[in-house]
Structures are given as C-alpha cells and as structure tokens.
Design an enzyme around this catalytic site. Structure first.
Site, PDB file in Angstrom:
ATOM      1  CE  LYS A 280       9.739  -2.459  -9.522  1.00 11.19           C
ATOM      2  NZ  LYS A 280      10.139  -3.694 -10.205  1.00 11.19           N
TER       3      LYS A 280
ATOM      4  CB  CYS B  84      -0.940   0.058   1.201  1.00  5.97           C
ATOM      5  SG  CYS B  84      -1.948  -1.401   1.396  1.00  5.97           S
TER       6      CYS B  84
END
Ligand code: F6R
Length: 598
Positions: A593, A2
């Site tokens: 990522k 997040c």
C-alpha cells in the site's frame, strides 16, 4: 516499503508487536519476522508470507524473559522472497531491521571480504558490515558511526546491540517515529499507529541517530535532546464489518467520505480561499504530481483546471519529475498522495522545495512526512484506506481538485457565479447519486465480470476526462485480478494499440454524454469492426450492435461529476472479476500500500 516495529520494556512484547505488524502489513507482506531480546540473548523467528504465518510460529514462545522486540514485514526489493531474506538479520550480539534501500551495498560487499559475496539482500550486506565493525571496534557507538557514514540510500534502521544493551534508530529518508511513556518505548514506521499507544511522539529527522539505553535517549547526531510533540488521535479502523473485503467496504464508503470531505471544505477549509491560497492564485504555472492512482487523480485535475480556470497547468509522474529541469517561472506544485509517504512523491516534493518553488500536498494522512515538508496541506477525509487498491482515497482526491479548480476559476473569472454554483451543487449532491449508483450497478458489475472471465485481455478507452478514468479502470483491474489490461486515449487506438484487438479481447469504453461522445462511439465501432468485444459505459441510451456485450446506462453526468460516476462502476467490475478469480483482493501479489522506496 516494509514496516518496522520496535518495543522496549513492555509486558506484552509478543502480542503488541504482532498487533502492530498486522497494522503495518499494508507496507508489504512477502515475509515477516521478529527478534525478542534481553541482556542475555536474542531469539529470532522468521517466516515467508503474511503476519498470520509468523503469529502461528511464535505461539509457543514466552516473551517473559525478554526486554524488547524488533519486528518487520517485508516488501522484497533486493533478493527473492525467502525465509533467509526476511528481516531481522541477527547473530549472538546484533539484530537489525531496515526499511528502505542501501544504494551502495554492492560496493560495500565488494570492498569487505568479511561479507559473503553471494548475498542478494542489501540489508543483509548492511548487517554483515555492521557485525564486522562491531567486532573491530570495542565501542559500539564508534562502530555505528562508521556504519552510518558509509551506507548511502534512503532507509530507517532499528538495531539492538546486546554488548552495551542499547537500542539504536537511524534515519535517512524513510519515515520512523518514536513514542515514550516512562520506561516504555515504541518505534514504528507509521506514526499514526503509535497514537493507539502513546499521545506523545517524535518523528525522526534525516540523519537522526538515536541511542536508547534504559530510559535514556541520546541523539548521537548532535547530542541535543529530542522534543516530543502531541500525537494526533488517529481515526484508523481495521474492521471490515460485514464486507468480505476492505476494498468492497471502501467502495461502499465513498458516498459518506465524499460527503464529509465536501462538508469540511464548505465549512472550514475553502472559506477565505483567496487569502489562504494566494500562492495558488498567483503562480504562473500549476504542476500536479503523483504516482499510480494518485497520478490519475492529477490527470483528472489537469482537465478540471484546464476547463474551469485560466491557469497554465500540466501534470507529472513524481518518479520522472525529480530528474527533470524545473521551469524558471513561479510554479506551484500540487502533490497528491493518499499516504503522504510515497518515496517518489516525497523526493519530488523535496526537489521542488530545494529549487525554491511552493509545494501543496493533497493527502489523506495528516501525520505524514509530506505534510511536514509542504508549504500547505489540503486534507482529504477518506479515513483509513486498508485495501491496497485505492478507491475512496482516489475519489476524495478528485473532489479536492474539483473544489480547488472551482475556487480558482471563480476568482480568475473563467467561470461565472451561476456555473460555479451549478458545479458546486452537483458536488454536494454526489453522495445521494453515488449511493444509488453503487446499489444499481452491483448486479451489472457481477454480470460484466463473468464476460471478462472469458476474455484474454481487457482494455479501457476514454477521451478527454474519460481518458484518466480509463487508465484508472485498467490499473484497478490488473492490480487486483492480474488480468492483462491497458488503458488508452480513445483517439490513440488507431495509432497502434488497435493491433491488439481480436475476438478474445474486451474493451470497456467510457462514453460520457459530452461534446466528444460521437467520436468516442466511432472508436468503439473501429474495435467492433475488428471483431473485438466491447462494453459501453454511458449515460446515453445506446443500441447494442453485434459484439457489444453490454451497454449499462449510467446516471446523467456533467463535466465535474463525470470522474466519480464512471470510476465507481469500474471499481465494482474489477472487484467482482477479481473475486471470481479468487485472488487476494486486499493484498494483491507483488504490491504494497505504501511505496517507500524509489
Ligand atoms: C493503486 C494505488 C497506487 C497508489 C500509488 C501512490 O490502486 O493505490 O497506485 O496510488 O502507489 O500512493 P500514494 O497515494 O499513497 O502516494
């Protein structure tokens, strides 16, 4: 995972927060939301999917009446992907976002009857808990202190409380940084993004508990002032140029970033190697650690160290290392991480440090938490990698490990000077070789990708240094195309995996011209004998048997440049196959990522 943003007192809250959230999207893109707030009200907008969906939803809202904003882009951990589970969680008095995991949320939910028992999201439980405490205690600081004392886990919270017009930042494990210019504050879970706004930064430390009210910052942890430091200018580029995807751009950038990295190593970094890196040379054991693609780099590093040095070397998954007993010997741990923030790797690093071992980090992010925690950093100069699937960062990590093992091998006399010079020369000539390889292999990759489209599953096999290359090829294919894929050590096929082979499968065989090529060719024959289809990547000129779909010839390799020469064709095959499948290549489903949860 997040991404979190917070902005106070800027004139363009909406534009800037959306801009930053887009840059943070690599941390997760399941849903997004933001709360604009003032002393009078809190306005929250949330949507499922990417930031572009949120951007559309807030178009008609004016940010003029508001003093601040908090925003979030989510990678779901607890609770399905839905608008309800999107952050921020809010009511009339409180809004909050969180990055991380609250490990004891179930206990909290069971204990307080004020918290609904059908909530799945750990952050939503934390929200109800804090809201309850704010009702119970008249002083919000007291409520927050109890909140902080009760919740356990790795997290970073950004919270606004209307009652006392205060903004709070809480950190335990997950990264969060703050920058300030007079009355304007920015908060972000990626400090490199903040260098586009302010040149002074404060990286929150574990257990920091900051309260910002007007232009005053207090650290409620110890009431000590916080000291801002200079923020390094980031070289981040979020521009795809003429490429259709970041991944393709990043594949094509490899010759240049490898050249930059090698030049920096030659001119500055590996000069005076023995004095700078005496710990490396003098340790009894070297353990290479990483996750995912970075773990494959660690495996390649193990083959390099094993062949070129006399070091006792092994490698470990970061997520496993943390729960193992560490050796009694004097160990040097080399952590490999593109982002420098991966929670599994970071926790493993902290664990080895706590046990008095030395830690080196090979990373592409000089402002990352791992750099601050490690004894020594070896940078890679891949520049910002935006595509979720790692390409150029991986090959730079391998370059770093190749240089390290050459330097150590030279010192411990495992290799003589002429071998050292020969290998170094081949690392320096990589950019020219790889440029040609990318151009020559692109049409071949397109052709092979069409054949993969007809298969039910795609496997990758390799031996010795070809084994981690096979694993990496398989990871790239499955993560961006969702095709079922596995990578195996060639010699292991007959011990079980060969049962998977039938005419619906394709196996990509990595066969460099080394002492094992005949054995590798035998493994290929065993697959063909069971009606499996194969593609052979080799620098050897090979005969096509029936069942062999293609045998593209790769450039001549030696031991040190093999991983580069065989990885890039696999990246291109995965890319063109995923392109034909129409998947979201730069942001594949279910992934992010930067993986900042355990
Ligand atoms: C796969 C990929 C991941 C990362 C892994 C570690 O293409 O990128 O497997 O390699 O999540 O990330 P870093 O290197 O940032 O620690």
């Amino acid at each position: 995972m997040c991404g979190i943003v917070g902005i106070l007192n800027s004139n363009s809250l909406k534009t800037e927060s959306i801009d930053i959230l887009k840059k943070l999207e690599y941390r997760g893109y399941d849903s997004a939301g933001l709360s604009l707030f003032s002393q009078k009200r809190i306005k929250t907008i949330k949507s499922v999917g990417k930031i572009s969906a949120l951007e559309k939803k807030i178009k008609s809202i004016s940010d003029k009446p508001f003093d601040g904003v908090i925003g979030h882009t989510r990678w779901a951990t607890h609770g399905v992907v839905s608008r309800n589970n999107a952050h921020p969680f809010y009511d009339d008095n409180l809004t909050l976002v969180c990055n991380g995991i609250i490990e004891n949320y179930v206990k909290i939910q069971k204990f307080y009857k004020e918290i609904p028992n059908d909530i799945e999201s750990d952050t939503e439980v934390a929200f109800y808990f804090l809201s309850y405490l704010l009702n119970k205690y008249s002083n919000p600081d007291s409520a927050l202190k109890i909140f902080k004392k009760t919740i356990k886990g790795n997290y970073a919270f950004v919270i606004y409380i209307k009652k006392n017009k205060s903004f709070y930042l809480l950190k335990s494990g997950s990264p969060i940084s703050l920058s300030q210019n007079k009355k304007i504050f920015y908060v972000c879970s990626d400090s490199s993004i903040l260098s586009d706004y302010h040149d002074k930064i404060y990286h929150l430390k574990d257990n920091d508990f900051l309260k910002i009210n007007k232009d005053k910052i207090i650290n409620l942890k110890n009431n000590e002032p916080i000291i801002f430091e200079k923020n390094l200018k980031s070289l981040n580029s979020y521009d795809k140029g003429t490429f259709q995807h970041f991944m393709l751009k990043e594949i094509h950038e490899q010759p240049n970033v490898l050249k930059d990295t090698q030049q920096r190593y030659d001119k500055e970094y590996f000069l005076d190697f023995d004095t700078k890196f005496s710990d490396l040379v003098n340790s009894d054991k070297i353990i290479l650690v990483g996750c995912g693609t970075a773990y494959h780099a660690a495996m390649i590093g193990e083959y390099y160290f094993n062949k070129l040095t006399s070091c006792d070397v092994s490698c470990e998954h970061a997520s496993e290392l943390r729960y193992k007993k560490l050796p009694n010997k004097k160990c040097l741990f080399i952590f490999i991480s593109q982002s420098g923030e991966t929670m599994d790797t970071l926790m493993a690093l902290k664990y080895v440090k706590k046990n008095s071992h030395k830690a080196v980090v090979i990373t592409n992010s000089l402002q990352s938490t791992m750099v601050r925690e490690a004894d020594l950093t070896i940078p890679t100069y891949a520049k910002k990698e935006v595509g979720v699937a790692s390409t150029k960062a991986f090959t730079c990590q391998i370059l770093s490990l190749a240089n390290l093992s050459l330097q150590i091998g030279k010192i411990d006399k495992s290799i003589n000077i002429s071998q050292y010079n020969k290998y170094l020369k081949s690392l320096k000539s990589l950019p020219t070789k790889l440029n040609k390889l990318i151009n020559d292999f692109t049409p071949v990759a397109k052709k092979i990708s069409k054949k993969i489209a007809l298969a039910d599953a795609c496997y990758f096999i390799g031996r010795n240094i070809g084994y981690p290359i096979a694993l990496e090829g398989s990871l790239k294919l499955k993560e961006i195309s969702y095709m079922h894929s596995e990578g195996f050590a060639g010699g292991e096929m007959k011990h079980g995996p060969i049962a998977l082979i039938d005419k619906g499968t394709i196996t990509i065989c990595i066969i460099p011209n080394n002492e094992l090529y005949e054995k590798s060719l035998s493994n290929t024959q065993e697959i063909l004998a069971r009606n499996g289809r194969v593609v052979i990547l080799s620098s050897l000129i090979l005969k096509k048997n029936s069942g062999t779909l293609d045998t593209p010839q790769l450039p001549k390799e030696n031991f040190i440049d093999t991983p580069f020469i065989y990885t890039i064709p696999l990246q291109l095959i995965s890319y063109y196959f995923a392109l034909s499948e129409g998947t979201d290549i730069d942001q594949p489903r279910n992934l992010a990522k930067s993986v900042t949860v355990e």
